[in-house]
Write a protein that holds these residues in place. Structure first.
Motif, PDB file in Angstrom:
ATOM      1  N   ASN A  53      25.924  60.839  11.005  1.00  0.00           N
ATOM      2  CA  ASN A  53      26.193  60.296   9.671  1.00  0.00           C
ATOM      3  C   ASN A  53      25.851  58.810   9.604  1.00  0.00           C
ATOM      4  OD1 ASN A  53      27.068  62.766   8.695  1.00  0.00           O
ATOM      5  ND2 ASN A  53      29.222  62.341   9.080  1.00  0.00           N
ATOM      6  N   GLY A  57      23.167  57.192   7.147  1.00  0.00           N
ATOM      7  CA  GLY A  57      23.644  56.235   6.161  1.00  0.00           C
ATOM      8  C   GLY A  57      23.362  54.788   6.511  1.00  0.00           C
ATOM      9  N   SER A  60      22.471  52.286   3.875  1.00  0.00           N
ATOM     10  CA  SER A  60      23.500  51.857   2.920  1.00  0.00           C
ATOM     11  C   SER A  60      24.528  50.924   3.546  1.00  0.00           C
ATOM     12  CB  SER A  60      24.216  53.085   2.341  1.00  0.00           C
ATOM     13  OG  SER A  60      24.940  53.750   3.358  1.00  0.00           O
TER      14      SER A  60
END
Length: 195
Positions: A53, A57, A60
């Motif tokens: 994850n 991600g 971001s």
């Protein structure tokens, strides 16, 4: 390189920088997951999920908090989601009522965590890991994205810039190669031939 420089390099696609971030944080993340689940197998899976994850991600991540703090939050959320799923799965009531007496919980042994079953799971997990390592990187990559991440063929194709047919073909070959490896190692048996 400090943590921020490693994060910036990883955001530019430097897998080596991300690997260094993983090495620096994996002990803490595993420890958190183990404390939350109480199971080493689940903790290992959730640690891997947290890092996957994080990789997904990374774009971001804005740096408002330390990378390790952000990663800790990803791991905690993965554990919470896992525990919620497990709670829903285990909602079977084992309440007994005997001849007008008060209801009480049945005392049933939990065979899921017996030493024998735990050893069998560990041996199988090790054999699968060895089998995955025996696959080519291309086959291992698509198989893990499909089986551990649950991505669709189309999503895998988008992530890896491959045609959907190529993804399907690689996954089929990877599954076959893994099955053959497990059969040869004695950790998987084929069903008897039909007559």
């Amino acid at each position: 390189m400090d943590e921020l420089e490693l994060v910036q390099a990883a955001q530019q696609g430097d897998q080596g920088a991300f690997a260094r971030l993983v090495e620096a944080n994996q002990g803490k993340i595993y420890s958190l997951c183990y404390r939350m689940t109480g199971n080493s197998e689940d903790a290992a899976d959730l640690t891997q999920e947290a890092f996957l994850n994080a990789w997904r991600g990374l774009g971001s991540f804005g740096g408002q908090a330390a990378f390790s703090t952000w990663l800790y939050r990803l791991a905690a959320n993965a554990c919470i989601d896992f525990l919620r799923r497990e709670k829903r799965r285990g909602a079977l009531s084992m309440t007994l009522e005997e001849d007008g007496e008060e209801e009480h919980q049945a005392d049933l042994p939990d065979e899921r965590w017996s030493p024998e079953r735990e050893l069998d799971r560990k041996e199988l997990r090790n054999a699968v890991q060895e089998g995955l390592l025996a696959l080519s990187p291309e086959h291992r990559q698509v198989l893990l994205l499909r089986e551990t991440e649950g991505l669709s063929y189309q999503e895998i194709g988008l992530h890896l810039d491959l045609e959907e047919g190529t993804v399907k073909s690689r996954i089929a070959r990877a599954r076959l190669a893994l099955k053959e490896f497990l059969v040869k190692s004695g950790n998987f048996s084929l069903p008897p031939p039909s007559k």
